[in-house]
Design a protein around this motif. Structure first.
Motif, PDB file in Angstrom:
ATOM      1  N   ALA A 154       0.845  -1.191   0.000  1.00  0.00           N
ATOM      2  CA  ALA A 154       0.000   0.000   0.000  1.00  0.00           C
ATOM      3  C   ALA A 154       0.877   1.236   0.000  1.00  0.00           C
ATOM      4  O   ALA A 154       1.914   1.276   0.667  1.00  0.00           O
ATOM      5  N   ALA A 155       0.495   2.243  -0.787  1.00  0.00           N
ATOM      6  CA  ALA A 155       1.253   3.487  -0.801  1.00  0.00           C
ATOM      7  C   ALA A 155       1.180   4.135   0.570  1.00  0.00           C
ATOM      8  O   ALA A 155       0.088   4.251   1.147  1.00  0.00           O
ATOM      9  N   PRO A 156       2.308   4.551   1.143  1.00  0.00           N
ATOM     10  CA  PRO A 156       2.288   5.150   2.482  1.00  0.00           C
ATOM     11  C   PRO A 156       1.568   6.486   2.468  1.00  0.00           C
ATOM     12  O   PRO A 156       1.491   7.155   1.441  1.00  0.00           O
ATOM     13  N   PRO A 157       1.039   6.908   3.614  1.00  0.00           N
ATOM     14  CA  PRO A 157       0.305   8.177   3.689  1.00  0.00           C
ATOM     15  C   PRO A 157       1.238   9.371   3.682  1.00  0.00           C
ATOM     16  O   PRO A 157       1.427  10.052   4.679  1.00  0.00           O
ATOM     17  N   THR A 175     -10.773   4.882  -0.074  1.00  0.00           N
ATOM     18  CA  THR A 175      -9.482   4.559  -0.712  1.00  0.00           C
ATOM     19  C   THR A 175      -8.310   4.538   0.247  1.00  0.00           C
ATOM     20  O   THR A 175      -7.313   3.879  -0.011  1.00  0.00           O
ATOM     21  N   SER A 176      -8.397   5.279   1.351  1.00  0.00           N
ATOM     22  CA  SER A 176      -7.245   5.360   2.256  1.00  0.00           C
ATOM     23  C   SER A 176      -7.066   4.051   3.009  1.00  0.00           C
ATOM     24  O   SER A 176      -8.038   3.453   3.486  1.00  0.00           O
ATOM     25  N   ARG A 196      -8.583  -4.745  -0.919  1.00  0.00           N
ATOM     26  CA  ARG A 196      -7.517  -4.359  -1.848  1.00  0.00           C
ATOM     27  C   ARG A 196      -7.037  -5.573  -2.648  1.00  0.00           C
ATOM     28  O   ARG A 196      -6.719  -5.459  -3.833  1.00  0.00           O
ATOM     29  N   LEU A 197      -6.978  -6.719  -2.004  1.00  0.00           N
ATOM     30  CA  LEU A 197      -6.556  -7.924  -2.713  1.00  0.00           C
ATOM     31  C   LEU A 197      -7.550  -8.285  -3.812  1.00  0.00           C
ATOM     32  O   LEU A 197      -7.157  -8.740  -4.891  1.00  0.00           O
ATOM     33  N   GLY A 233      -3.760   3.208  -5.600  1.00  0.00           N
ATOM     34  CA  GLY A 233      -3.128   3.639  -4.358  1.00  0.00           C
ATOM     35  C   GLY A 233      -2.149   2.645  -3.785  1.00  0.00           C
ATOM     36  O   GLY A 233      -1.904   2.632  -2.573  1.00  0.00           O
ATOM     37  N   MET A 234      -1.570   1.803  -4.650  1.00  0.00           N
ATOM     38  CA  MET A 234      -0.586   0.814  -4.214  1.00  0.00           C
ATOM     39  C   MET A 234       0.648   0.905  -5.105  1.00  0.00           C
ATOM     40  O   MET A 234       0.622   1.543  -6.157  1.00  0.00           O
ATOM     41  N   THR A 235       1.722   0.291  -4.693  1.00  0.00           N
ATOM     42  CA  THR A 235       2.934   0.254  -5.488  1.00  0.00           C
ATOM     43  C   THR A 235       3.299  -1.197  -5.782  1.00  0.00           C
ATOM     44  O   THR A 235       3.097  -2.074  -4.941  1.00  0.00           O
TER      45      THR A 235
END
Length: 427
Positions: free
Chosen positions: A66-69, A84-85, A106-107, A271-273
């Motif tokens: 997950a992309a960090p905040p 989304t967060s 998310r998965l 919103g993920m990497t």
């Protein structure tokens, strides 16, 4: 004058003034020496990293987090969006797995992306120690160890689908835990200590199936899927909390670069990497490339200085041999042959400087590499700090000769433009 005669004459003229030729070639030697060492450094580290990556056997795996905040562009805070967060959890929380975690929702999003297959969460646990008897030492589990291959010194790879709880450790733990030699340590049952979410100390026992070589890529332990799941379950202590994963893995087609780029872009849009093993090593290779680039710049400076030295040497030679040039032309030597003669002299100086510089670099570099491998870098088995390749050495010599020939163009042109009468009258 035949070409063979021209070559012999150029070689003889090159050593006519030994001191001047030697001093001119020295700058080329410095350039060739530096360039050879820098290319060998880059080749050595790149070769080692490549072999480490190949040993992992995970070239078709994406690690998704997950992309960090983080703050948005310009430093402004990012607004919270419940849709989304991802949850921001303290890294000490084993259920959170870091600053941002993946959820089951998310998965499901990842499973819907074309080009991704076998999306699986990576379960993690924060260990306190690994121990045998009273000996206890800090250890961390590589969360993606179950999807790749370890660089083994002894033992066997983790069995991903095995029900047995399996562990691999860096070889440095063998002596610390009093397990004798690596071969004898394989099969030992070790204790893994951890603290559950209720603050109670717990232990899980696992069988040591392999020992890994020291590596630039990290020195953590590896756990198969069964052990990773068991550790996460024990640490959760039966607390009914939403599933949170530090990362997920997914398979992709490594031969389709375009599809991979599209997958990464789509994952980023959620919103993920997503990173491959090569992506994760990008910083290391960038640093090595930067270091070799800076060192190569010094070699280029030396070559530029050497080029001016060659121009000066050959201009003096043209001036000293003006009457000789006039005599050669009076005997029928063409402008092209005169130009070729002086150009060849510059080429011979380049050949001399290039060969000496490369040979000196190989001699010094081989000794230095052996000393480093036996000393400060002894723990990194298989690392040749300076890797010399014959093809690269030949290319450097050819490059040095090219620089010398280019530098000799001006003096050779000046010699070729001499007229027989004016040259013979020159005092």
């Amino acid at each position: 004058m035949r070409t063979s005669d021209l070559l012999r004459a150029a070689a003889a003229n090159t050593v006519r003034s030994k001191l001047r030729t030697t001093l001119t070639a020295l700058a080329l030697v410095v350039g060739a020496f530096t360039l050879t060492l820098t290319t060998a450094l880059g080749a050595g580290v790149t070769d080692y990293v490549t072999r480490q990556v190949d040993s992992l056997g995970a070239q078709d795996v994406l690690v998704i987090t997950a992309a960090p905040p983080t703050a948005a562009a310009g430093g402004d805070p990012v607004a919270y969006d419940p849709e989304t967060s991802t949850p921001a959890a303290a890294s000490a929380n084993p259920l959170g797995g870091g600053s941002a975690a993946l959820t089951d929702a998310r998965l499901e999003q990842l499973e819907g992306i074309d080009g991704l297959a076998v999306v699986e969460p990576v379960t993690t646990a924060a260990l306190d120690y690994v121990g045998v008897g009273a000996a206890r030492y800090l250890v961390s589990i590589d969360p993606t160890s179950s999807i790749g291959r370890a660089d083994l010194l002894a033992g066997a790879q983790l069995e991903r689908d095995a029900a047995e709880l399996q562990l691999v450790l860096p070889v440095g733990y063998v002596q610390a835990l009093g397990l004798g030699d690596p071969a004898a340590a394989v099969g030992t049952v070790v204790d893994l200590g951890l603290t559950d979410v209720l603050g109670q100390p717990r232990e899980v026992r696992a069988r040591l199936v392999g020992l890994t070589n020291p590596s630039l890529l990290g020195g953590g332990a590896g756990a198969n899927a069964a052990l990773a799941d068991e550790l996460a379950t024990v640490q959760a202590a039966g607390v009914d909390a939403p599933a949170r994963y530090a990362a997920a893995t997914a398979r992709f087609d490594p031969d389709d670069a375009g599809a991979l780029a599209a997958v990464k872009e789509e994952v980023a849009g959620l919103g993920m990497t997503a990173q491959t093993v090569e992506d994760q090593l990008g910083l290391l290779t960038t640093v090595i490339s930067g270091i070799t680039g800076v060192l190569s710049a010094f070699a280029v400076v030396a070559l530029v200085a050497a080029a001016f030295g060659i121009v000066n040497t050959l201009l003096m030679s043209v001036q000293e041999r003006t009457r000789e040039i006039g005599l050669m032309k009076a005997l029928g030597m063409s402008n092209g042959r005169v130009f070729g003669l002086f150009s060849l002299e510059a080429g011979f100086i380049g050949l001399l400087g290039g060969v000496v510089g490369v040979l000196a670099a190989v001699a010094v570099g081989t000794a230095l590499s052996a000393a480093l491998s036996a000393g400060p870098l002894a723990d990194l088995g298989g690392l040749d700090v300076l890797l010399f390749r014959p093809g690269t050495a030949v290319a450097i010599v050819v490059l040095i000769m090219g620089v010398a020939l280019l530098a000799g163009t001006l003096p050779a042109r000046r010699a070729a433009r001499q007229t027989p009468i004016s040259a013979l009258r020159y005092e």
